[in-house]
Design a protein around this motif. Structure first.
Motif, PDB file in Angstrom:
ATOM      1  N   ILE A 172       0.862  -1.181   0.000  1.00  0.00           N
ATOM      2  CA  ILE A 172       0.000   0.000   0.000  1.00  0.00           C
ATOM      3  C   ILE A 172       0.901   1.235   0.000  1.00  0.00           C
ATOM      4  O   ILE A 172       1.845   1.338   0.783  1.00  0.00           O
ATOM      5  CB  ILE A 172      -0.938   0.035   1.219  1.00  0.00           C
ATOM      6  N   GLN A 173       0.614   2.158  -0.906  1.00  0.00           N
ATOM      7  CA  GLN A 173       1.238   3.474  -0.946  1.00  0.00           C
ATOM      8  C   GLN A 173       0.124   4.478  -0.660  1.00  0.00           C
ATOM      9  O   GLN A 173      -0.669   4.786  -1.541  1.00  0.00           O
ATOM     10  CB  GLN A 173       1.867   3.736  -2.316  1.00  0.00           C
ATOM     11  N   TYR A 209       1.320 -10.846  -6.303  1.00  0.00           N
ATOM     12  CA  TYR A 209       1.547  -9.455  -5.916  1.00  0.00           C
ATOM     13  C   TYR A 209       0.219  -8.703  -6.020  1.00  0.00           C
ATOM     14  O   TYR A 209      -0.447  -8.745  -7.058  1.00  0.00           O
ATOM     15  CB  TYR A 209       2.586  -8.757  -6.802  1.00  0.00           C
ATOM     16  N   THR A 210      -0.156  -8.038  -4.943  1.00  0.00           N
ATOM     17  CA  THR A 210      -1.337  -7.176  -4.933  1.00  0.00           C
ATOM     18  C   THR A 210      -0.914  -5.832  -4.354  1.00  0.00           C
ATOM     19  O   THR A 210      -0.408  -5.770  -3.226  1.00  0.00           O
ATOM     20  CB  THR A 210      -2.462  -7.765  -4.066  1.00  0.00           C
ATOM     21  N   GLY A 211      -1.071  -4.777  -5.117  1.00  0.00           N
ATOM     22  CA  GLY A 211      -0.638  -3.468  -4.657  1.00  0.00           C
ATOM     23  C   GLY A 211      -1.717  -2.422  -4.848  1.00  0.00           C
ATOM     24  O   GLY A 211      -2.482  -2.472  -5.817  1.00  0.00           O
ATOM     25  N   THR A 212      -1.779  -1.476  -3.922  1.00  0.00           N
ATOM     26  CA  THR A 212      -2.774  -0.413  -3.993  1.00  0.00           C
ATOM     27  C   THR A 212      -2.109   0.936  -3.746  1.00  0.00           C
ATOM     28  O   THR A 212      -1.378   1.111  -2.764  1.00  0.00           O
ATOM     29  CB  THR A 212      -3.887  -0.617  -2.947  1.00  0.00           C
ATOM     30  N   PRO A 234      -2.491  -4.874  -9.634  1.00  0.00           N
ATOM     31  CA  PRO A 234      -2.286  -3.490  -9.196  1.00  0.00           C
ATOM     32  C   PRO A 234      -3.616  -2.739  -9.112  1.00  0.00           C
ATOM     33  O   PRO A 234      -4.547  -3.016  -9.866  1.00  0.00           O
ATOM     34  CB  PRO A 234      -1.398  -2.917 -10.303  1.00  0.00           C
ATOM     35  N   ASN A 235      -3.697  -1.798  -8.163  1.00  0.00           N
ATOM     36  CA  ASN A 235      -4.930  -1.030  -7.963  1.00  0.00           C
ATOM     37  C   ASN A 235      -4.611   0.435  -7.707  1.00  0.00           C
ATOM     38  O   ASN A 235      -3.594   0.764  -7.088  1.00  0.00           O
ATOM     39  CB  ASN A 235      -5.712  -1.565  -6.756  1.00  0.00           C
ATOM     40  N   LEU A 236      -5.518   1.303  -8.153  1.00  0.00           N
ATOM     41  CA  LEU A 236      -5.446   2.731  -7.858  1.00  0.00           C
ATOM     42  C   LEU A 236      -6.743   3.166  -7.193  1.00  0.00           C
ATOM     43  O   LEU A 236      -7.829   2.808  -7.638  1.00  0.00           O
ATOM     44  CB  LEU A 236      -5.241   3.557  -9.134  1.00  0.00           C
ATOM     45  N   GLU A 237      -6.619   3.937  -6.101  1.00  0.00           N
ATOM     46  CA  GLU A 237      -7.784   4.540  -5.459  1.00  0.00           C
ATOM     47  C   GLU A 237      -7.543   6.049  -5.359  1.00  0.00           C
ATOM     48  O   GLU A 237      -6.835   6.511  -4.466  1.00  0.00           O
ATOM     49  CB  GLU A 237      -8.017   3.952  -4.058  1.00  0.00           C
ATOM     50  N   ILE A 238      -8.111   6.791  -6.285  1.00  0.00           N
ATOM     51  CA  ILE A 238      -7.936   8.237  -6.323  1.00  0.00           C
ATOM     52  C   ILE A 238      -9.168   8.866  -5.672  1.00  0.00           C
ATOM     53  O   ILE A 238     -10.252   8.873  -6.260  1.00  0.00           O
ATOM     54  CB  ILE A 238      -7.756   8.751  -7.759  1.00  0.00           C
ATOM     55  N   HIS A 263       0.416   2.564 -13.057  1.00  0.00           N
ATOM     56  CA  HIS A 263       0.797   1.226 -12.613  1.00  0.00           C
ATOM     57  C   HIS A 263       1.000   0.327 -13.820  1.00  0.00           C
ATOM     58  O   HIS A 263       0.424   0.558 -14.886  1.00  0.00           O
ATOM     59  CB  HIS A 263      -0.231   0.638 -11.649  1.00  0.00           C
ATOM     60  N   ALA A 264       1.836  -0.680 -13.631  1.00  0.00           N
ATOM     61  CA  ALA A 264       2.131  -1.628 -14.704  1.00  0.00           C
ATOM     62  C   ALA A 264       2.398  -2.992 -14.090  1.00  0.00           C
ATOM     63  O   ALA A 264       2.923  -3.090 -12.978  1.00  0.00           O
ATOM     64  CB  ALA A 264       3.335  -1.170 -15.516  1.00  0.00           C
ATOM     65  N   ALA A 265       2.048  -4.040 -14.816  1.00  0.00           N
ATOM     66  CA  ALA A 265       2.266  -5.403 -14.338  1.00  0.00           C
ATOM     67  C   ALA A 265       2.465  -6.318 -15.535  1.00  0.00           C
ATOM     68  O   ALA A 265       1.879  -6.096 -16.612  1.00  0.00           O
ATOM     69  CB  ALA A 265       1.085  -5.879 -13.503  1.00  0.00           C
ATOM     70  N   SER A 266       3.293  -7.341 -15.353  1.00  0.00           N
ATOM     71  CA  SER A 266       3.493  -8.310 -16.425  1.00  0.00           C
ATOM     72  C   SER A 266       3.892  -9.654 -15.843  1.00  0.00           C
ATOM     73  O   SER A 266       4.544  -9.733 -14.799  1.00  0.00           O
ATOM     74  CB  SER A 266       4.564  -7.832 -17.413  1.00  0.00           C
ATOM     75  N   VAL A 267       3.484 -10.714 -16.529  1.00  0.00           N
ATOM     76  CA  VAL A 267       3.844 -12.091 -16.188  1.00  0.00           C
ATOM     77  C   VAL A 267       4.110 -12.811 -17.497  1.00  0.00           C
ATOM     78  O   VAL A 267       3.281 -12.778 -18.408  1.00  0.00           O
ATOM     79  CB  VAL A 267       2.713 -12.814 -15.423  1.00  0.00           C
ATOM     80  N   GLY A 268       5.254 -13.451 -17.624  1.00  0.00           N
ATOM     81  CA  GLY A 268       5.529 -14.174 -18.855  1.00  0.00           C
ATOM     82  C   GLY A 268       6.846 -14.918 -18.802  1.00  0.00           C
ATOM     83  O   GLY A 268       7.672 -14.696 -17.900  1.00  0.00           O
ATOM     84  N   PRO A 269       7.076 -15.817 -19.765  1.00  0.00           N
ATOM     85  CA  PRO A 269       8.332 -16.578 -19.817  1.00  0.00           C
ATOM     86  C   PRO A 269       9.463 -15.722 -20.376  1.00  0.00           C
ATOM     87  O   PRO A 269       9.258 -14.587 -20.808  1.00  0.00           O
ATOM     88  CB  PRO A 269       7.991 -17.732 -20.764  1.00  0.00           C
ATOM     89  N   VAL A 270      10.654 -16.294 -20.359  1.00  0.00           N
ATOM     90  CA  VAL A 270      11.799 -15.643 -20.984  1.00  0.00           C
ATOM     91  C   VAL A 270      11.498 -15.457 -22.474  1.00  0.00           C
ATOM     92  O   VAL A 270      10.947 -16.348 -23.132  1.00  0.00           O
ATOM     93  CB  VAL A 270      13.068 -16.487 -20.785  1.00  0.00           C
ATOM     94  N   ASP A 271      11.842 -14.310 -22.996  1.00  0.00           N
ATOM     95  CA  ASP A 271      11.566 -13.993 -24.393  1.00  0.00           C
ATOM     96  C   ASP A 271      12.357 -14.930 -25.321  1.00  0.00           C
ATOM     97  O   ASP A 271      13.595 -14.974 -25.272  1.00  0.00           O
ATOM     98  CB  ASP A 271      11.930 -12.532 -24.673  1.00  0.00           C
ATOM     99  N   GLU A 272      11.643 -15.675 -26.155  1.00  0.00           N
ATOM    100  CA  GLU A 272      12.291 -16.639 -27.048  1.00  0.00           C
ATOM    101  C   GLU A 272      13.200 -15.960 -28.064  1.00  0.00           C
ATOM    102  O   GLU A 272      14.248 -16.507 -28.438  1.00  0.00           O
ATOM    103  CB  GLU A 272      11.225 -17.465 -27.776  1.00  0.00           C
ATOM    104  N   ASP A 273      12.831 -14.766 -28.527  1.00  0.00           N
ATOM    105  CA  ASP A 273      13.669 -14.051 -29.488  1.00  0.00           C
ATOM    106  C   ASP A 273      15.004 -13.655 -28.861  1.00  0.00           C
ATOM    107  O   ASP A 273      16.055 -13.740 -29.520  1.00  0.00           O
ATOM    108  CB  ASP A 273      12.942 -12.809 -30.005  1.00  0.00           C
TER     109      ASP A 273
END
Length: 442
Positions: free
Chosen positions: A306-307, A332-335, A366-370, A380-390
């Motif tokens: 929480i921020q 990961y859960t962030g607000t 990720p969450n925003l409460e304005i 906010h940004a989030a990503s989940v993925g394998p190692v890039d094959e290229d």
């Protein structure tokens, strides 16, 4: 067999043993926490807060809240294996060690003593000058926050209390090491840091156990109060062995123009959950929250952040990155919260995960409460993925083996966090730990 060893679980009898030498006020506070613990159910995965982490199979009766230990009064009496786990004791301005149920303030720079810096156990501080802890201990993280903070409030022993007076700058880092090598033990590390106006401090919490210490519970609380225009660098190194369940709550409250830089590292534990919060209460306060984790085998790693922007012209920047292999899982859960009346705030939140096996999983929420209509800048940004094959293919066309190519990519992935770690010894240690994780089995 010692009768204490037969007192399994968190019973009233076990509480009476822990509180035996406490003054009546502390004993009563423990009892109130214990009653709340008993009245509160285990967190349920049916709630959003615990949706991805299921503790219903955690048998609290298997743990022993305290065991007799030989008293240790100086650094010379600390076993070498434990001292080695503390990193660089000779480069610390102060060092405290909790070994199973026994804690010792093993080292303190005499110059800091002359500057009226307090570095002692929470128990000693409560006995000698309770007025310094009034309104601070169990305040940023109240005992009624959850079942486990109530349990912590009932059975907490030892702990580390630091107070840095106005204008004092502590040059070398302070460290608290919690080391457990007894199976079935429950420990309750508590860190309470208070910085007065203009003070500066770097503090390291380190949690270590060998893998043969099984069925260990770590229930940790960290409370930080950063006064006006103070600077605090806080590092949590979670290096538990594979037999530990680690639950921690870390909350920092920042006054006007205070600055917090925190780093949370999770490499160990069977199940590890860290709740990390910064409350930017005063105008102009700022926080940088870094996180790095690496899961393997069946590890379960859960981070919540929480921020909370209460003051105006406050800024926060969170960056958490993790790599996962085997059947490990990360959540990961962030607000980010911009409160009513706060204006001209900047807040950023980024979580990225790289999967190194087909069976590893990660969730990022990720969450925003304005809550204000005043201008703010949030993202906010989030990503989940394998190692890039290229990327893998490109490196292999340059004659690099698949294993080395993956190693280079993973280090490149973590570089953004590592480059922002200011303590060289911590950064170097993290690089070695990442190498070890990559070299180990799944």
């Amino acid at each position: 067999m010692d009768d204490l060893a037969t007192r399994q679980g968190f019973t009233r009898e076990a509480l009476d043993d822990v509180a035996r030498s406490d003054p009546p006020s502390i004993r009563e506070a423990r009892l109130q926490s214990f009653e709340r613990f008993e009245a509160t159910p285990l967190p349920s995965p049916e709630t959003e807060e615990w949706r991805y982490t299921d503790l219903t199979g955690l048998d609290l009766s298997q743990f022993i809240p305290r065991q007799p230990e030989p008293q240790v009064r100086s650094l010379d009496e600390v076993p070498e294996a434990i001292l080695a786990a503390a990193g660089a004791p000779g480069e610390r301005s102060a060092l405290s060690i909790q070994h199973n149920s026994t804690s010792v303030i093993a080292h303190m720079d005499r110059e800091l003593d002359r500057q009226d810096v307090h570095f002692e156990s929470v128990d000693n501080a409560l006995a000698d000058h309770p007025e310094l802890l009034e309104g601070r201990l169990h305040s940023a993280v109240p005992v009624d926050r959850s079942k486990f903070t109530a349990l912590h409030g009932a059975f907490r022993t030892g702990g580390t209390f630091v107070l840095v007076p106005k204008g004092v700058r502590v040059q070398a880092p302070m460290e608290a090491l919690t080391y457990v090598d007894r199976s079935g033990l429950a420990v309750f590390p508590h860190t309470l840091l208070i910085l007065e106006e203009g003070a500066e401090l770097t503090f390291i919490d380190r949690y270590v156990s060998p893998d043969d210490a099984e069925d260990v519970l770590s229930d940790a609380v960290i409370e930080i109060y950063a006064g006006p225009n103070s600077r605090i660098n806080y590092v949590a190194l979670q290096e538990w062995g594979s037999g530990v369940t680690h639950l921690s709550v870390h909350r920092a409250v920042l006054a006007r123009d205070a600055e917090l830089r925190s780093l949370g590292v999770a490499f160990g534990g069977r199940l590890a959950r860290a709740e990390v919060e910064s409350v930017l209460r005063g105008d102009g306060a700022s926080s940088e929250m870094l996180g790095l984790y690496f899961g393997d085998a069946e590890q379960h790693i859960d981070h919540r952040s929480i921020q909370d922007h209460v003051g105006s012209q406050t800024s926060s920047d969170l960056l958490y990155k993790g790599a996962l292999k085997g059947h490990s899982r990360a959540i990961y859960t962030g607000t980010v919260i911009i409160e009513h009346g706060a204006h001209k705030c900047d807040a950023y939140q980024t979580n990225r995960n790289v999967l190194l096996s087909e069976t590893a999983k990660a969730h990022s929420v990720p969450n925003l409460e304005i809550l204000t209509n005043d201008p703010t800048r949030c993202g906010h940004a989030a990503s989940v993925g394998p190692v890039d094959e290229d990327e893998l293919f490109y490196l292999q066309t340059r004659g690099i083996s698949p294993e080395e190519a993956e190693r280079l990519i993973v280090f490149g992935f973590f570089k953004e966090v590592l480059d922002r770690v200011r303590l060289e010894e911590i950064r170097t240690g993290l690089e070695r730990a990442i190498e070890a994780e990559l070299a180990g089995g799944s």
